[in-house]
Design an enzyme around this catalytic site. Structure first.
Site, PDB file in Angstrom:
ATOM      1  N   TRP A  73       0.817  -1.213   0.000  1.00  0.00           N
ATOM      2  CA  TRP A  73       0.000   0.000   0.000  1.00  0.00           C
ATOM      3  C   TRP A  73       0.851   1.263   0.000  1.00  0.00           C
ATOM      4  CZ3 TRP A  73      -4.620   0.436  -1.717  1.00  0.00           C
ATOM      5  CH2 TRP A  73      -5.420  -0.715  -1.775  1.00  0.00           C
ATOM      6  N   ASP A  79      -2.062   6.293   6.440  1.00  0.00           N
ATOM      7  CA  ASP A  79      -3.138   5.466   5.899  1.00  0.00           C
ATOM      8  C   ASP A  79      -3.432   4.418   6.967  1.00  0.00           C
ATOM      9  OD1 ASP A  79      -4.687   3.533   4.692  1.00  0.00           O
ATOM     10  OD2 ASP A  79      -3.416   3.284   2.933  1.00  0.00           O
ATOM     11  N   LYS A 118     -12.969  -2.217   6.056  1.00  0.00           N
ATOM     12  CA  LYS A 118     -12.191  -3.202   6.802  1.00  0.00           C
ATOM     13  C   LYS A 118     -12.621  -3.269   8.271  1.00  0.00           C
ATOM     14  CE  LYS A 118      -8.298  -2.330   3.705  1.00  0.00           C
ATOM     15  NZ  LYS A 118      -8.296  -3.593   2.970  1.00  0.00           N
TER      16      LYS A 118
END
Length: 369
Positions: free
Chosen positions: A101, A176, A200
């Site tokens: 990511w 993030d 999530k």
């Protein structure tokens, strides 16, 4: 209701209580004669839902008053572009690369910043460690420093956010926190902006949470679309364009569920952190003593939320997954880029699910011996 245990990395399990409440309110929300999906986002009914969700989230995450909470769309992947559009000022951006990511974040920032510098990387270790902040080569005058505080795919997590000021940097820290938001407290004194997709740990796909310090607003590049300009979104209370109303509603129910959680004398996020520590420890402890399974991540960098593991004999992978499905243990296949297995232990996963997984892993190992 006897449901399987869903270990998906996202979209992921939502608390059963939340789903049951949403089902009961599907056709008629609180006597309004409308379901939430049918409401005007500017009507009093949805405004009440939105305001309650924002207030509950601010309380849960202990967000200071100098931060704005924005409900946006596009997921974490879009934020990899929206953040530099708002904060880069077309100058230098520092990125800490700890997995897939943050690699995506680095690549996307290059479209908008004049320079993107990798100031630390875990690539040499195969992304099994988190680089010590004392070794980071931070830039002078960087617009911001970006890191992914929990890497969903590689299963590494920052156990503590870095103190950039102590490292000699005045740049704001951007995190993030998609895959561990609301699983542990956030030290907002060290953060300028945090973003994360809801799918999530907070609810369904479609909602992206942005928590941004007010002094970082108003610096968007001229090419930034108005709907992505944080100041425009903040000035319009996330209603500049039609927000993801259903996702905000479900997230709001999840926030209320989180507020009700207790663990000993702890409530809310503190209770969830205790639970998450116990769940992760149970699975890691078994993997570490197993002769069949192993985890590559350094113990000091292991994620509580996303636990990748491999079988020493990969020819048994399909049999493992088939047997897990028969036992009601779903979505355990690892990401295609790393292979193996992955168990995501988000807030909605109870300890009973982890115990069921460990029991199956033990049984499978005995039969394979």
């Amino acid at each position: 209701m006897n449901r399987p245990y869903n270990f998906s990395a996202g979209p992921a399990a939502i608390p059963a209580e939340v789903l049951q409440q949403a089902a009961g309110e599907m056709l008629d929300w609180h006597g309004s004669g409308m379901g939430v999906m049918e409401m005007s986002h500017r009507g009093k009914e949805f405004i009440a839902i939105y305001e309650q969700a924002e207030a509950d989230l601010r309380e849960l995450l202990a967000v200071p008053p100098e931060f704005k909470i924005l409900f946006m769309q596009g997921g974490g992947l879009a934020e990899n572009a929206i953040v530099p559009l708002n904060l880069s000022r077309a100058a230098t951006v520092d990125v800490v690369v700890t997995g897939s990511w943050s690699q995506k974040s680095q690549k996307e920032a290059k479209r908008y910043a004049s320079e993107v510098r990798v100031v630390a990387s875990g690539e040499e270790s195969g992304f099994t460690t988190v680089p010590d902040p004392a070794t980071w080569q931070l830039s002078r005058g960087a617009s911001y420093v970006h890191l992914c505080s929990n890497e969903t795919i590689h299963g590494v997590e920052f156990q503590q956010l870095p103190d950039l000021k102590a490292l000699g940097s005045d740049a704001p820290l951007v995190i993030d926190f998609s895959s561990h938001v609301a699983s542990r407290p956030v030290d907002w004194s060290r953060v300028g902006l945090a973003f994360g997709g809801a799918q999530k740990n907070l609810g369904p796909a479609g909602l992206t949470l942005v928590v941004v310090r007010e002094d970082l607003l108003g610096h968007a590049l001229p090419i930034c679309p108005s709907a992505f300009d944080y100041k425009v979104v903040a000035d319009n209370q996330s209603m500049y364009n039609t927000p993801p109303t259903w996702s905000i509603y479900i997230a709001g129910l999840t926030f209320q569920w989180l507020k009700r959680q207790t663990e000993g004398d702890a409530t809310g996020i503190a209770a969830m952190e205790r639970r998450n520590i116990a769940k992760a420890a149970r699975l890691y402890d078994y993997i570490d003593q197993s002769q069949l399974y192993f985890n590559k991540v350094a113990p000091t960098a292991r994620s509580r939320m996303n636990i990748p593991f491999l079988l020493r004999d990969e020819s048994r992978n399909e049999a493992f997954l088939a047997g897990a499905k028969e036992r009601g243990l779903l979505q355990l296949k690892g990401h295609k880029s790393v292979g193996g297995m992955r168990a995501s232990l988000y807030n909605a996963m109870p300890i009973e699910g982890v115990e069921a997984l460990v029991a199956y892993m033990q049984d499978f190992e005995r039969k394979q011996a």
